[in-house]
Structures are given as C-alpha cells and as structure tokens.
Scaffold this motif. Structure first.
Motif, PDB file in Angstrom:
ATOM      1  N   PRO A  52       8.953  -4.613   1.701  1.00  0.00           N
ATOM      2  CA  PRO A  52       9.546  -3.476   2.211  1.00  0.00           C
ATOM      3  C   PRO A  52      10.509  -3.259   2.192  1.00  0.00           C
ATOM      4  O   PRO A  52      11.665  -3.973   2.320  1.00  0.00           O
ATOM      5  N   LEU A 111       5.617   0.422   9.741  1.00  0.00           N
ATOM      6  CA  LEU A 111       6.624   1.192   8.681  1.00  0.00           C
ATOM      7  C   LEU A 111       7.085   2.756   8.809  1.00  0.00           C
ATOM      8  O   LEU A 111       8.559   3.533   8.680  1.00  0.00           O
ATOM      9  N   LEU A 128       7.578   4.577   3.579  1.00  0.00           N
ATOM     10  CA  LEU A 128       7.433   3.634   2.758  1.00  0.00           C
ATOM     11  C   LEU A 128       5.890   2.643   3.347  1.00  0.00           C
ATOM     12  O   LEU A 128       6.218   1.338   3.198  1.00  0.00           O
TER      13      LEU A 128
END
Length: 269
Positions: A52, A111, A128
C-alpha cells in the motif's frame, strides 16, 4: 528347514508383496486426484500482496497507521501459513475461496481504518482498498489512485494556508502549520530484525515531533527559507539515516530492501 515350515514363509512373502502393491495403487490414485485439481495445488508458491502507498501521515495518526500496516503484514503471514498447512485440501477453487477471498476482506478493513485514522486529523485519503487483493505467486496489478481534492487546495484560502507568507520575507511564517512526513511502508520484517526496525520507526516519529516543536517555537525567526534550511533539511538528513538503518537491519538476516529513502522528505502543511 522342513517343507511344513516353508509354506507359511511363502504366504508371508506373498502377503507383504500384496500390501506393497496396494500402497502403490493408493498413492498413485492420490497423485492423480491432486493433478486433476481435486485439491489445493499451490505448488510451493506463496501469497503476494501489493504494497500500500500511504500518503503523508500526520503525527497524530502515525501510531494507529503503523499498527494497521503491521496488521497487514500479520494477515499475509497467517494466510501463507494457512496455504502451507492446507496443501491437498478442498477443490480447485480452495485457495481463492478459503484463503485469498477472506484475506482481501481483512485487508479492506485494515486499509479503511488507515483512511479513517488520517481523516480524523487531515484530508482523508481515498481508494486504499485498491491494495487489498492479493494473488498466488505474484501480486495483482493495482489500479490508479482516484482523483481527490484536498482541503488545503479548495480555493477558499485564508491567511494561514500553505501559501501564506509568500508576501512577506521577514521571517518564518509557519504559524498554525505542521510538518507532515510520509509513513515508510516496511513489510515482511524478519523476527530477528523486528526490535531494531521498531526502534528506528519510533525514531522517525520522535524526529518528526521534535521538528514540529522546533517549528512551533521558531515562528518569526529567520528569513524566507528558514523552515526549509533550519528544520525540513536537517529532518530529512536524520530520516535518511534512520531509514538506512532499517534497510541494514533487515539486510543482515534477509534480502535487503532498497529505496526507503523515498520516505525521507517531509513538507509543511
């Protein structure tokens, strides 16, 4: 040996041979079933997830975001352990349905918590979730980030936006602003390096806090480049050193990560 004793011996040898043939047939059937897709056939592969990309994280959200990034690492480790211990189980879709699908759901939740943590104190990042889907052997491609408009560029600026101070060169004009730094994404840290890596991550947070305190107590000092030269520049140097120590700590026991210096540059928000 008498003839009476020889017959049982032959029967014993025939019995042993029969057991061996049966075992061979059973093993052959199992192998054929596995090759036909009647079980988890990950073939020694492991689960790979996209890393990420988290935007600049305000100091107030650093701890929570770091905790969720650690959760993502833990989830991958658990999924890989499930993959390893379930070889031969289920049908052809076992890995997707029992491991990759649940893992994606857990990653979406983590996320989302990262987005929420940042959104409490700054502009909330969006999208995300595009880093949630993992694959077997290779991480899937990630879509482009959504277009967002931050609060700082809304066009209704007041005197204390990040553009404030451009009309005056008489000193530091950082009143009401704060230094924000990108949160380094460090994944799959070996157990032997975890303590040292955690210590350096804590150092990064401490360095940012010290820089923000310096910013707060130096309002009005210096010239137009005071913040860059006296605070942001030295902070970057300290962060490069800490990030290099993280790379070195991991490199002692595993493949050394490269490029963590890209998380060194901080900015005034």
């Amino acid at each position: 040996m008498s003839r009476a004793h020889a017959k049982p011996e032959r029967r014993k040898r025939v019995l042993i041979a029969g057991v061996a043939v049966a075992a061979t047939l059973t093993a052959g059937t199992a192998i054929a079933a596995f090759a036909a897709g009647e079980g988890n056939n990950s073939g020694g592969q492991s689960i790979a997830c996209p890393q990420p990309v988290v935007p600049a994280v305000p100091a107030q959200a650093q701890a929570e975001v770091q905790r969720e990034l650690a959760n993502l690492d833990k989830q991958i480790a658990e999924a890989n352990n499930r993959l390893r211990t379930s070889a031969g189980e289920g049908g052809p879709n076992f890995v997707q349905n029992a491991i990759l699908g649940p893992l994606a759901s857990k990653r979406v939740a983590a996320l989302n918590r990262i987005e929420t943590a940042i959104g409490r104190v700054a502009a909330k990042p969006e999208g995300l979730e595009r880093f949630a889907t993992c694959g077997l052997g290779q991480a899937p491609a990630v879509s482009a980030p959504p277009t967002t408009t931050s609060r700082a560029s809304s066009g209704t600026g007041n005197g204390n936006n990040s553009n404030a101070g451009n009309g005056s060169n008489s000193g530091s004009s950082a009143a009401g602003q704060a230094i924000e730094c990108p949160l380094p994404v460090v994944q799959n840290v070996p157990a032997q390096a975890k303590a040292e890596v955690d210590r350096e991550l804590a150092n990064l947070s401490k360095q940012q806090a010290e820089a923000n305190e310096r910013l707060r107590t130096s309002v009005g000092q210096g010239g137009p480049n005071f913040v860059q030269n006296a605070i942001l520049g030295p902070l970057k140097d300290k962060r490069v050193a800490a990030l290099n120590r993280i790379e070195t700590a991991i490199g002692r026991v595993a493949a050394k990560p490269e490029g963590l210096e890209r998380f060194a540059t901080c900015s005034l928000k």
